[in-house]
Design an enzyme around this catalytic site. Structure first.
Site, PDB file in Angstrom:
ATOM      1  N   CYS A 125       0.839  -1.203   0.000  1.00 47.42           N
ATOM      2  CA  CYS A 125       0.000   0.000   0.000  1.00 47.42           C
ATOM      3  C   CYS A 125       0.875   1.254   0.000  1.00 47.42           C
ATOM      4  O   CYS A 125       1.611   1.487  -0.941  1.00 47.42           O
ATOM      5  CB  CYS A 125      -1.008  -0.032   1.145  1.00 47.42           C
ATOM      6  SG  CYS A 125      -2.389   1.104   0.880  1.00 47.42           S
ATOM      7  N   HIS A 153      -4.078  -4.517  -0.285  1.00 51.97           N
ATOM      8  CA  HIS A 153      -3.636  -5.134   0.974  1.00 51.97           C
ATOM      9  C   HIS A 153      -3.689  -6.647   0.848  1.00 51.97           C
ATOM     10  O   HIS A 153      -4.756  -7.235   1.045  1.00 51.97           O
ATOM     11  CB  HIS A 153      -4.522  -4.667   2.124  1.00 51.97           C
ATOM     12  CG  HIS A 153      -4.243  -3.266   2.543  1.00 51.97           C
ATOM     13  ND1 HIS A 153      -3.236  -2.938   3.417  1.00 51.97           N
ATOM     14  CD2 HIS A 153      -4.795  -2.094   2.168  1.00 51.97           C
ATOM     15  CE1 HIS A 153      -3.196  -1.631   3.580  1.00 51.97           C
ATOM     16  NE2 HIS A 153      -4.139  -1.097   2.821  1.00 51.97           N
ATOM     17  N   GLU A 171      -2.711  -8.792   2.818  1.00 53.26           N
ATOM     18  CA  GLU A 171      -3.046  -9.385   4.121  1.00 53.26           C
ATOM     19  C   GLU A 171      -4.538  -9.296   4.423  1.00 53.26           C
ATOM     20  O   GLU A 171      -5.024  -9.883   5.374  1.00 53.26           O
ATOM     21  CB  GLU A 171      -2.212  -8.718   5.227  1.00 53.26           C
ATOM     22  CG  GLU A 171      -2.687  -7.350   5.715  1.00 53.26           C
ATOM     23  CD  GLU A 171      -2.281  -6.179   4.809  1.00 53.26           C
ATOM     24  OE1 GLU A 171      -1.827  -6.406   3.671  1.00 53.26           O
ATOM     25  OE2 GLU A 171      -2.444  -5.030   5.253  1.00 53.26           O
TER      26      GLU A 171
END
Lengths: 252, 211
Positions: free
Chosen positions: B79, B185, B187
Site C-alpha cells: 500500500c 492489501h 493481508e
C-alpha cells in the site's frame, strides 16, 4: 472493475455478538470470530462490528475481539460504537481493525475526523450518519446517540462537511427504513452519494436481494450493509451476490 | 526470518498476523541493523507519504532500505509502503520517495470526461496480469482489496506486473529485480492475498538456500 460490496453488520456487547443471531450450525452463535468466519466463507466483502457495550470492561473486551478477528481472518473490517478520541481509534486500529466508524463523537467534535485522518489516513475514517426525514426541513436530519437525539445538521450538508474534514467513507443509515425490510432509502442514498466524492455504504431496510440491486442501481451506493436478514438467514450473502450478478451488478 | 519495518505508520499488526497465518517466522523492528539481517523485508504502511518519508529519513531507515534493496534480498512494499518505493509523490506537496522504482505517485483526479468517480478507490477489484514474475507464479487473476487515494503513474511498463481497471488503470503489483510492491492489501485479500505473500516468502527461502 471495482465491485459493489456486501457488508454484514454485527452488534457486539461485552465481547459477544447480540441481537438475534440464528445460526444453528455454529458451535457458539455469539462468538464474533466464528460469525466473522462464517460470513467470510459466504463471500462477505467486509464486516462491520458495532460495539454496544455500556461498560468500560466491555470496551476493553472489544479490543480483544478485534485482535482475534484480525488474527484469524484475511478480510477488512470496521469497528464502530463508542469511539470518542484519537486514543480509542489507535487502540482499535492497532488491534487490527482496518477502519473506525465515528458517529456521535464526530458530530460533537468534528475536528476528531481531521485528527484521525491526518494520523491514520482518510481511508480508515468512516463517518456514520443516522438520518431521518424531517418534513419541516424538507430534507433528512442527522441524529446522534443511537438515534435518540436530533441535531441541527441536515444530512447532505453534514456528509459534505465530514468529507471535507477527512472522512474516507460514509456509512449512511436510514432511521425511517431501518428494521422495516422494505428496502433501502434510495432517495437518501442517492442524494448523499451524489453529494460526496467518497464511497457511501447504504444501511437500513434491507429485506431481500432485490433491495440490494436497487441500492446500487438507483441509490448509487458503493456498498450495502445489512444485519438481521443475514443473521436470521432470510437470505445469505451468497444468495444476494448470485442475484446481483444475474442482474448485471458487478460483485466479487 | 522476515523483517517487518516499524516506522510508526499503521498496518503492522495485520501484516504480522498474516505472517502468523502463513506459519512464517518474522520480527517487527525499527532497528536498522536488525532489519538489515532479515532474509526479506516488508515495508507496510497506511497514512501519508510525506509523514512516512519524514519518519524513514529521520530514523535512517531510508538509507538502510536502499542498501537492502541493493543487496539483492527480496523486499516488498504494501500500500503506502509500495508508493514509497517510487521516485516522488504529490501527496501534501511534492516529496521524494526511496526511488527504487521508476515513476511517481499521483492523486486520482476523481473525474473522467466530466463524470465524477469516487476517491478513495476502495473495495475489491480484479487483478489483470501484465508481465511475468515469480511473485504471481501459480496464481490466477482474481479479486484483491484496495484502499487508496493516490496511485502510481509510470512510463516504464515493465515494472507493472499486474494492474486493475478503475477509472484509470491502476498499477497493483509492481516489481523490478528483488524489489516488489502491492498497492492493495494482500493481508486483507483472502486466499489470493495469502498466496501472493506466500510467493514472496518463497523468494526469500530460495535465495537463502542459494547463498
Amino acid at each position: 472493475m471495482l465491485t459493489k460490496r456486501i457488508i454484514p453488520c454485527l452488534d457486539v456487547k461485552e465481547g459477544r455478538v447480540v441481537k438475534g443471531i440464528q445460526f444453528v450450525e455454529l458451535r457458539d452463535a455469539g462468538d464474533p470470530v466464528e460469525l466473522a468466519r462464517f460470513y467470510d466463507q459466504q463471500g462477505a466483502d467486509e464486516l462491520v462490528f458495532l460495539d454496544i457495550s455500556a461498560s468500560h470492561e466491555g470496551r476493553k473486551t472489544m479490543v480483544e475481539v478485534v485482535n482475534e478477528v484480525a488474527s484469524e481472518l484475511a478480510i477488512p473490517f470496521t469497528v464502530g460504537g463508542g469511539i470518542n478520541s484519537l486514543a480509542d481509534m489507535k487502540r482499535m486500529l492497532r488491534a487490527g481493525a482496518d477502519k473506525v466508524a465515528l458517529n456521535t463523537a464526530a458530530v460533537l467534535r468534528p475536528s476528531l475526523i481531521t485528527e484521525g485522518a491526518s494520523f491514520f489516513g482518510a481511508q480508515c475514517m468512516v463517518v456514520a450518519i443516522d438520518a431521518k426525514f424531517d418534513p419541516e426541513l424538507g430534507s433528512w436530519r442527522v441524529y446522534t446517540h443511537g438515534g435518540r437525539k436530533a441535531t441541527d445538521y441536515e444530512v447532505i450538508a453534514w456528509a459534505k462537511e465530514a468529507v471535507r474534514l477527512g472522512a474516507g467513507e460514509i456509512l449512511l443509515t436510514s432511521m425511517d427504513c431501518d428494521g422495516e425490510k422494505d428496502g433501502f432509502d434510495l432517495a437518501l442514498t442517492r442524494a448523499v452519494s451524489e453529494a460526496v466524492t467518497v464511497p457511501v455504504i447504504a444501511s437500513g431496510g434491507a429485506g431481500n436481494a432485490a433491495h440490494f440491486v436497487a441500492a446500487f442501481r438507483d441509490g448509487l451506493a458503493d456498498a450495502a450493509l445489512a444485519a438481521s436478514i443475514f443473521h436470521y438467514k432470510e437470505t445469505s450473502v451468497e444468495e444476494v451476490k448470485t442475484f446481483l450478478k444475474s442482474e448485471g451488478v458487478n460483485v466479487r | 526470518m522476515i523483517g517487518i519495518i516499524d516506522y510508526g505508520m499503521g498496518n503492522l499488526f495485520s501484516v504480522s498476523k498474516a505472517m502468523e497465518r502463513l506459519g512464517v517466522e518474522y520480527f517487527v523492528s525499527e532497528d536498522r541493523k536488525e532489519l538489515a539481517g532479515a532474509d526479506a523485508l516488508i515495508l507496510p504502511g497506511v497514512g501519508s507519504f510525506k509523514d512516512a518519508m519524514e519518519h524513514l529519513n529521520e530514523t535512517g531507515l531510508s538509507e538502510m532500505v536502499k542498501q537492502y534493496a541493493g543487496s539483492g534480498k527480496p523486499m516488498l512494499g504494501i500500500c503506502l509502503g509500495m508508493q514509497l518505493l517510487f521516485a516522488q509523490s504529490e501527496e501534501n506537496g511534492l516529496t521524494d520517495g526511496l526511488a527504487l522504482l521508476p515513476g511517481k505517485v499521483i492523486r486520482f483526479s476523481g473525474e473522467k470526461a466530466g463524470t465524477p468517480y469516487k476517491v478513495p478507490h476502495m473495495g475489491w477489484n480484479r487483478l489483470r496480469f501484465i508481465n511475468k514474475s515469480p511473485i504471481i507464479s501459480g496464481i490466477s487473476e482474481d479479486f484483491v482489496y484496495f484502499v487508496h487515494s493516490y496511485y502510481v503513474s509510470t512510463e516504464e511498463r515493465k515494472v507493472v506486473i499486474a494492474d486493475c481497471e478503475y477509472d484509470v488503470d491502476v498499477p497493483a503489483v509492481v516489481g523490478k529485480g528483488n524489489v516488489y510492491g502491492m498497492q492493495f492489501h494482500p493481508e486483507k485479500s483472502g486466499g489470493l492475498g495469502m498466496s501472493l505473500l506466500q510467493n514472496f516468502i518463497q523468494l526469500a527461502k530460495e535465495r537463502t538456500i542459494q547463498s
